[in-house]
Scaffold this active site. Sequence first.
Site, short mmCIF file in Angstrom:
data_model
loop_
_atom_site.label_atom_id
_atom_site.label_comp_id
_atom_site.label_asym_id
_atom_site.label_seq_id
_atom_site.Cartn_x
_atom_site.Cartn_y
_atom_site.Cartn_z
N SER A 90 34.04 -78.45 16.56
CA SER A 90 33.65 -79.62 17.32
C SER A 90 32.41 -80.27 16.69
O SER A 90 32.45 -80.67 15.53
CB SER A 90 33.40 -79.22 18.78
OG SER A 90 33.29 -80.36 19.60
N ASP A 124 44.12 -79.39 22.65
CA ASP A 124 42.70 -79.70 22.78
C ASP A 124 42.49 -80.76 23.86
O ASP A 124 43.01 -81.88 23.77
CB ASP A 124 42.16 -80.22 21.44
CG ASP A 124 40.64 -80.26 21.40
OD1 ASP A 124 40.03 -80.52 22.46
OD2 ASP A 124 40.06 -80.04 20.32
N ARG A 144 34.11 -51.24 -10.21
CA ARG A 144 34.37 -51.57 -8.81
C ARG A 144 34.51 -50.32 -7.96
O ARG A 144 33.98 -50.23 -6.86
CB ARG A 144 35.66 -52.40 -8.73
CG ARG A 144 36.05 -52.80 -7.32
CD ARG A 144 37.23 -53.74 -7.36
NE ARG A 144 38.40 -53.11 -7.94
CZ ARG A 144 39.22 -52.33 -7.26
NH1 ARG A 144 38.96 -52.06 -6.00
NH2 ARG A 144 40.27 -51.80 -7.83
#
Length: 570
Positions: free
Chosen positions: A159, A243, A308
């Site tokens: 929003s 909405d 890693r």
Amino acid sequence: MVTYVSALFYGVGGIVVAGVALLVAFQEKLVYVPVLPGLTKSYPITPARLNLIYEDVWLRSSDGVRLHSWFIKMFPDCRGPTILFFQENAGNIAHRLEMVRIMIQKLKCNVFMLSYRGYGESDGYPSQQGIIKDAQAALDHLSQRTDIDTSRIVVFGRSLGGAVGAVLTKNNPEKVSALILENTFTSILDMAGVLLPFLKWFIGGSGSKGPKLLNFVVRSPWKTIDAIGEVKQPVLFLSGLQDEMVPPFHMKMLYAKAATRNSQCTFVEFPSGMHMDTWLTGGDVYWRTVMQFLGKHAPEERKPETERKMEGGGGAHYNPRTVEEVFRDFKGRRAAILRALTTDVQEFFQQCDPEKDNLCLYGFLNEAWEVNLPAEEVPPELPEPALGINFARDGMHEKDWLSLVAVHSDAWLLSVSFFFGSKFGLDKADRKRLFNMINEVPTVFEVVTGSAETQTKEKPSSANQNGNRFKSISKVRGLDGKSSKTIQPMDEEEGLEEEKKVEEEDEEEEQGETLCGACGENYASDEFWICCDVCEKWFHGTCVKITPARAEHIKHYKCPSCSNKRARPY
């Protein structure tokens, strides 16, 4: 007649002028709502209430306003993506904590939550230019941190937060790797006519057909439609079609504007999503969508396979050289394996797809786990876990399969620890001490199968009449299995006090033997525990993400393993 018409004209004109004057004077009150009706400006809860790891961060915007924020991590050394979260216009960041908790759990990320000026514990008063400065201060802070991967900062706005995020992303192409917008408007100018229909004749954005006579009085226009057209980074648009605040076509307009200049835009609709709950109604589809977007546009830096796996999921290259460091490495990897086989068992099951190539289960120092292909180096720099654990998944009962993975994981953990011991020259005494330290901890197999549980079955305490079993004791035993103290004759009050003292001492002794069904660690009196009503294993509240407040509302608790149990063919 002319007099009456003139009076009517002047009356209507006066009302319009008064309305415009009120709009000019109080427009910030309509756009920004730091305090919800009936509530206070302060935070109702903090991340600690949800057992989240966080720190309070205080910032200064470029115009000197003091700002408050929370930086929440999945775990202390998490090097996953960091999401800079911008909230809607109403309430404060505490009202978004439940959503953020799920976000961290699903996306394996860090989240930085900023309180706009005038919101929460931040000083000042909200305005468009002020909030843009606030957002920049938050991003500058994250970019200077050394405990995160600054190349994986992703802005997330819902929003009003989407408008904030769009401007920030546009202004910082080198600092922000990607942008996620959810239920965001094209502009406040367009929203004016949605919220107050009579204003559409006087105020409007680029898509409005009205005369736009009063656009100049709007101090916070938030023209997201203009900002998004200049964003060069990847953008994910999440639109809830139900909405009730921002018409869904606003999101389609934003996507259309962005996609004309940016080929890295993705638009996803959620049919039942409303303004505030799209993340909830979207369920796994929502989080999978976001996870895939992050994996593509904010990926972990690829490193040589050996490095890693040696590192433990991120951070500086780690080589344990002392007994204590090796044991710390062992405990971190062990905790990761246990998490995969207990609390995260459903996700682990799904990742072990028999249709894939030979897969291994890796545990890392930072307690993260990974299902992946084995190292390509031959021979590998680090001992490899059991190969092909996924092939047996559907050919056994789930419990038996997990037990098999647990046994092989125990062997791998030992081999890694003694690999480091040999590589860095631990002598005979140190190797013996290391073995003894490891031997004091229950094996992964013992925790997964429940054979590590040595305490007697306990009755639920009086505080748990709903079936939630917190730590209690039902029997007082000495070393011989019987009461170990002889109480001399005394008056009734002294006898009760002495009996209570004996029970407390023996309770501590028995509780010390209790092991968590997830991490395998011992009971501690300052920790909240809960017992599964199905398998009767005890768990740290933090391991299964249950707080005392949540537990009060659970009648019959099932641990993650029991909740996810499914019948499997032989």
